[in-house]
Write a protein that holds these residues in place. Structure first.
Motif, PDB file in Angstrom:
ATOM      1  N   LEU A  88       0.485  -1.098   0.017  1.00 49.20           N
ATOM      2  CA  LEU A  88       0.182   0.140   0.040  1.00 49.20           C
ATOM      3  C   LEU A  88       0.551   1.270  -0.001  1.00 49.20           C
ATOM      4  CD1 LEU A  88      -2.764  -0.927   2.085  1.00 49.20           C
ATOM      5  CD2 LEU A  88      -3.131  -0.752   0.037  1.00 49.20           C
ATOM      6  N   ASP A  89       2.115   1.441   0.539  1.00 47.28           N
ATOM      7  CA  ASP A  89       2.987   2.381   0.763  1.00 47.28           C
ATOM      8  C   ASP A  89       3.051   3.196  -0.618  1.00 47.28           C
ATOM      9  OD1 ASP A  89       3.306   2.025   3.119  1.00 47.28           O
ATOM     10  OD2 ASP A  89       4.748   1.415   3.175  1.00 47.28           O
ATOM     11  N   LYS A  90       3.006   2.111  -1.505  1.00 45.75           N
ATOM     12  CA  LYS A  90       3.414   2.880  -3.340  1.00 45.75           C
ATOM     13  C   LYS A  90       2.145   2.753  -3.830  1.00 45.75           C
ATOM     14  CE  LYS A  90       7.955   1.111  -3.769  1.00 45.75           C
ATOM     15  NZ  LYS A  90       9.419   0.723  -4.704  1.00 45.75           N
ATOM     16  N   VAL A  91       0.820   1.956  -3.812  1.00 44.37           N
ATOM     17  CA  VAL A  91       0.304   2.022  -4.326  1.00 44.37           C
ATOM     18  C   VAL A  91      -0.915   2.239  -3.858  1.00 44.37           C
ATOM     19  CG1 VAL A  91      -2.461  -0.440  -5.066  1.00 44.37           C
ATOM     20  CG2 VAL A  91       0.315  -1.528  -4.511  1.00 44.37           C
ATOM     21  N   ALA A  92      -1.439   2.343  -2.681  1.00 44.22           N
ATOM     22  CA  ALA A  92      -1.994   3.843  -2.494  1.00 44.22           C
ATOM     23  C   ALA A  92      -2.059   4.164  -1.024  1.00 44.22           C
ATOM     24  CB  ALA A  92      -3.474   3.002  -2.330  1.00 44.22           C
ATOM     25  N   PRO A  93      -0.681   5.253  -0.640  1.00 36.89           N
ATOM     26  CA  PRO A  93      -0.670   5.273   0.653  1.00 36.89           C
ATOM     27  C   PRO A  93      -1.412   5.862   1.213  1.00 36.89           C
ATOM     28  CG  PRO A  93       0.574   6.994  -0.996  1.00 36.89           C
ATOM     29  CD  PRO A  93      -0.266   5.673  -2.244  1.00 36.89           C
ATOM     30  N   ASP A  94      -2.448   6.888   0.644  1.00 35.54           N
ATOM     31  CA  ASP A  94      -3.155   7.460   1.605  1.00 35.54           C
ATOM     32  C   ASP A  94      -4.120   6.685   2.226  1.00 35.54           C
ATOM     33  OD1 ASP A  94      -4.272   6.739  -1.450  1.00 35.54           O
ATOM     34  OD2 ASP A  94      -6.279   7.480  -1.277  1.00 35.54           O
ATOM     35  N   LEU A  95      -4.391   5.276   1.686  1.00 32.75           N
ATOM     36  CA  LEU A  95      -5.095   4.006   2.343  1.00 32.75           C
ATOM     37  C   LEU A  95      -4.365   3.104   3.670  1.00 32.75           C
ATOM     38  CD1 LEU A  95      -7.050   2.390  -0.751  1.00 32.75           C
ATOM     39  CD2 LEU A  95      -8.053   4.469   0.607  1.00 32.75           C
ATOM     40  N   ALA A  96      -3.103   3.595   3.422  1.00 30.07           N
ATOM     41  CA  ALA A  96      -2.552   3.016   4.576  1.00 30.07           C
ATOM     42  C   ALA A  96      -2.581   3.786   6.013  1.00 30.07           C
ATOM     43  CB  ALA A  96      -0.993   3.065   3.967  1.00 30.07           C
ATOM     44  N   ALA A  97      -2.356   5.190   5.359  1.00 26.74           N
ATOM     45  CA  ALA A  97      -2.769   6.339   6.254  1.00 26.74           C
ATOM     46  C   ALA A  97      -1.933   6.102   7.295  1.00 26.74           C
ATOM     47  CB  ALA A  97      -4.154   6.289   7.334  1.00 26.74           C
ATOM     48  N   ARG A  98      -0.742   6.291   7.253  1.00 28.83           N
ATOM     49  CA  ARG A  98       0.673   6.637   7.657  1.00 28.83           C
ATOM     50  C   ARG A  98       0.673   5.134   8.618  1.00 28.83           C
ATOM     51  NH1 ARG A  98       1.663  12.764   8.789  1.00 28.83           N
ATOM     52  NH2 ARG A  98       1.483  13.329   6.235  1.00 28.83           N
ATOM     53  N   GLY A  99       0.490   3.991   8.965  1.00 30.16           N
ATOM     54  CA  GLY A  99       0.426   3.058   9.514  1.00 30.16           C
ATOM     55  C   GLY A  99       1.669   2.570   9.027  1.00 30.16           C
ATOM     56  N   GLN A 124      -8.215  -6.400  -5.993  1.00 36.65           N
ATOM     57  CA  GLN A 124      -9.201  -6.344  -5.342  1.00 36.65           C
ATOM     58  C   GLN A 124      -9.540  -5.868  -3.953  1.00 36.65           C
ATOM     59  OE1 GLN A 124     -10.425 -10.127  -6.421  1.00 36.65           O
ATOM     60  NE2 GLN A 124     -10.850  -9.136  -8.213  1.00 36.65           N
ATOM     61  N   LYS A 125      -8.131  -6.395  -3.013  1.00 37.46           N
ATOM     62  CA  LYS A 125      -8.204  -5.714  -1.616  1.00 37.46           C
ATOM     63  C   LYS A 125      -7.905  -4.477  -1.009  1.00 37.46           C
ATOM     64  CE  LYS A 125      -8.714  -9.701  -0.175  1.00 37.46           C
ATOM     65  NZ  LYS A 125     -10.408 -10.707   0.567  1.00 37.46           N
ATOM     66  N   VAL A 126      -7.099  -4.079  -2.108  1.00 39.45           N
ATOM     67  CA  VAL A 126      -7.231  -1.815  -2.530  1.00 39.45           C
ATOM     68  C   VAL A 126      -8.749  -1.880  -2.679  1.00 39.45           C
ATOM     69  CG1 VAL A 126      -6.277  -0.330  -3.269  1.00 39.45           C
ATOM     70  CG2 VAL A 126      -5.135  -1.857  -3.713  1.00 39.45           C
ATOM     71  N   GLY A 127      -9.657  -1.879  -3.259  1.00 37.47           N
ATOM     72  CA  GLY A 127     -10.958  -1.814  -3.711  1.00 37.47           C
ATOM     73  C   GLY A 127     -11.314  -1.911  -2.587  1.00 37.47           C
ATOM     74  N   ASN A 128     -11.223  -3.121  -1.641  1.00 33.18           N
ATOM     75  CA  ASN A 128     -12.439  -3.474  -0.322  1.00 33.18           C
ATOM     76  C   ASN A 128     -11.880  -2.317   1.216  1.00 33.18           C
ATOM     77  OD1 ASN A 128     -12.233  -6.738  -1.338  1.00 33.18           O
ATOM     78  ND2 ASN A 128     -13.363  -5.330  -2.031  1.00 33.18           N
ATOM     79  N   ILE A 129     -10.847  -1.838   0.768  1.00 33.32           N
ATOM     80  CA  ILE A 129     -10.709  -0.945   2.012  1.00 33.32           C
ATOM     81  C   ILE A 129     -11.118   0.655   1.209  1.00 33.32           C
ATOM     82  CG2 ILE A 129      -8.497   0.587   3.035  1.00 33.32           C
ATOM     83  CD1 ILE A 129      -6.808  -1.946   1.984  1.00 33.32           C
ATOM     84  N   ARG A 130     -10.946   1.181   0.432  1.00 35.19           N
ATOM     85  CA  ARG A 130     -10.900   2.273   0.058  1.00 35.19           C
ATOM     86  C   ARG A 130     -12.915   2.497   0.418  1.00 35.19           C
ATOM     87  NH1 ARG A 130      -9.205   2.187  -4.457  1.00 35.19           N
ATOM     88  NH2 ARG A 130      -7.383   3.299  -4.432  1.00 35.19           N
ATOM     89  N   ALA A 131     -13.440   0.745  -0.435  1.00 40.56           N
ATOM     90  CA  ALA A 131     -14.802   1.073  -0.365  1.00 40.56           C
ATOM     91  C   ALA A 131     -15.325   1.057   1.683  1.00 40.56           C
ATOM     92  CB  ALA A 131     -15.592  -0.274  -0.444  1.00 40.56           C
ATOM     93  N   ILE A 132     -14.301   0.873   2.899  1.00 41.90           N
ATOM     94  CA  ILE A 132     -15.199   0.776   3.753  1.00 41.90           C
ATOM     95  C   ILE A 132     -14.512   2.165   4.180  1.00 41.90           C
ATOM     96  CG2 ILE A 132     -13.699  -0.631   6.030  1.00 41.90           C
ATOM     97  CD1 ILE A 132     -13.002  -3.183   4.977  1.00 41.90           C
ATOM     98  N   LYS A 133     -14.024   2.674   3.964  1.00 41.64           N
ATOM     99  CA  LYS A 133     -12.803   3.960   4.368  1.00 41.64           C
ATOM    100  C   LYS A 133     -14.058   5.477   3.909  1.00 41.64           C
ATOM    101  CE  LYS A 133      -8.556   3.192   6.127  1.00 41.64           C
ATOM    102  NZ  LYS A 133      -7.430   4.284   6.149  1.00 41.64           N
ATOM    103  N   LYS A 134     -14.798   5.007   2.943  1.00 41.48           N
ATOM    104  CA  LYS A 134     -15.996   5.208   2.617  1.00 41.48           C
ATOM    105  C   LYS A 134     -16.986   5.216   3.623  1.00 41.48           C
ATOM    106  CE  LYS A 134     -14.855   5.518  -2.775  1.00 41.48           C
ATOM    107  NZ  LYS A 134     -15.953   5.217  -3.656  1.00 41.48           N
ATOM    108  N   VAL A 135     -17.239   4.343   4.454  1.00 42.03           N
ATOM    109  CA  VAL A 135     -18.262   4.264   4.799  1.00 42.03           C
ATOM    110  C   VAL A 135     -18.048   4.470   6.419  1.00 42.03           C
ATOM    111  CG1 VAL A 135     -20.265   2.733   5.399  1.00 42.03           C
ATOM    112  CG2 VAL A 135     -19.015   2.769   3.317  1.00 42.03           C
ATOM    113  N   VAL A 136     -17.061   3.842   7.268  1.00 45.92           N
ATOM    114  CA  VAL A 136     -16.727   4.284   8.760  1.00 45.92           C
ATOM    115  C   VAL A 136     -15.292   4.945   8.386  1.00 45.92           C
ATOM    116  CG1 VAL A 136     -17.664   2.439   8.825  1.00 45.92           C
ATOM    117  CG2 VAL A 136     -15.318   2.456   8.138  1.00 45.92           C
ATOM    118  N   PRO A 137     -14.886   5.646   9.253  1.00 48.91           N
ATOM    119  CA  PRO A 137     -13.629   6.490   9.696  1.00 48.91           C
ATOM    120  C   PRO A 137     -12.401   6.007   9.287  1.00 48.91           C
ATOM    121  CG  PRO A 137     -14.745   7.033  11.389  1.00 48.91           C
ATOM    122  CD  PRO A 137     -15.537   5.907  10.641  1.00 48.91           C
TER     123      PRO A 137
END
Length: 329
Positions: A88-99, A124-137
């Protein structure tokens, strides 16, 4: 006399004009009031409609969804690193949220066909994380241990002895698929256990959609392993189906929830309709998906059967209200 008549008529005409003006003003006022009242009603209706569309999700639903986010993080990082050598650090760093970056994950030696599948699953898992964070913090990615030593430790538990050389999930395609088989049923059984507890329609819709994809992913991995179930894993000389059976048993043992998991080759009583030992999918006596409770999931993830003691795949424990509640207790 003519002059007086003209004056009288003038006053009568003026009086009529004033009355008409007053009447017209009253009508205008009434019309304006009616319009404003209608606008208020429309505004209220729109607000109610908006509130119905964006219902506030109960805190219990948020906590349950966020608990599952831990597992999606784990799967996403393992799959992305296995296919690409980074996550995620390269694919979608915003989703890692600096973890913190996962420990020990790396690119696996995969054949082209397996690589194609693992790469797709990871995205697909990247998309799943994004979908979750659209609904909950959501929360930052927890620290995860994806070292080969962690997977080897689980194999030692599963077989009741060290297998030599130590199991390395990144060594080849078959090892990697077996390691994926170790992780995928966690998310699957967790979603099945989560849905009945959800109160809001929006949360139910989200988790139901996640379950649909998760079950398909699990079926893909099981099918690939089923095709090779009699193949002996080098250099151990142990058939693939025995690896799956041992891993299912250790998950059941650690979770302390009874049989919630089945390998590819089972006692005929556990097979479809209790008729055959072959078991392409895992399910109960009615071939319905098994459900696990959060504490059972954590007992497996922490690798020692204790939901209150971090370890295993989450050295510092999983994140979110539910997981942290168990740690604090």
């Amino acid at each position: 006399m003519q002059y007086q008549t003209i004056v009288a008529l003038f006053y009568i005409y003026l009086h009529l004009i004033l009355k008409m003006a007053i009447l017209t003003t009253s009508i205008l006022k009434f019309t304006l009031v009616a319009i404003l009242f209608s606008l208020v009603n429309v505004s209220n209706s729109f607000t109610i409609s908006q509130n119905q569309t964006n219902q506030t999700i109960p805190q219990q639903d948020i906590d349950l969804i966020e608990f599952n986010l831990n597992l999606v993080y784990l799967e996403a990082e393992f799959l992305l690193h296995g296919a690409l050598g980074y996550g995620l650090d390269k694919v979608a760093p915003d989703l890692a949220a600096r973890g913190p970056t996962p420990k020990g994950s790396k690119k696996a030696f995969l054949d082209p066909f397996t690589h194609s599948i693992i790469y797709q699953l990871g995205l697909q898992k990247v998309g799943n994380i994004r979908a979750i964070k659209k609904v909950v913090p959501g929360f930052p990615r927890p620290l995860m241990n994806l070292t080969k030593d962690q997977f080897a430790a689980v194999m030692t538990q599963a077989f009741g002895r060290p297998i030599v050389p130590h199991f390395d999930p990144y060594a080849n395609s078959i090892n990697y698929l077996i390691a994926t088989y170790l992780l995928f049923p966690l998310g699957l059984t967790s979603y099945v256990g989560t849905i009945p507890k959800l109160q809001s329609t929006e949360a139910q819709k989200l988790v139901g959609s996640l379950l649909a994809v998760q079950s398909g992913q699990d079926a893909v991995v099981r099918t690939l392993l089923y095709e090779r179930r009699l193949q002996r894993v080098h250099p151990y000389g142990i058939p693939v189906q025995e690896f799956t059976n041992k891993l299912s048993i250790i998950r059941n043992t650690l979770s302390k929830e009874g049989t919630k998991d089945e390998g590819l080759f089972v006692n005929p009583k556990l097979g479809p309709e209790g008729k055959i030992p072959l078991n392409i999918l895992s399910g109960d006596e009615n071939s319905v998906g098994y459900a696990r409770e959060p504490e059972g999931i954590l007992r497996i993830c922490y690798s020692h059967g204790n939901e209150s003691k971090p370890g295993g795949f989450y050295p510092n424990g999983a994140n979110g209200t539910i997981a942290r509640c168990f740690l604090s207790s």
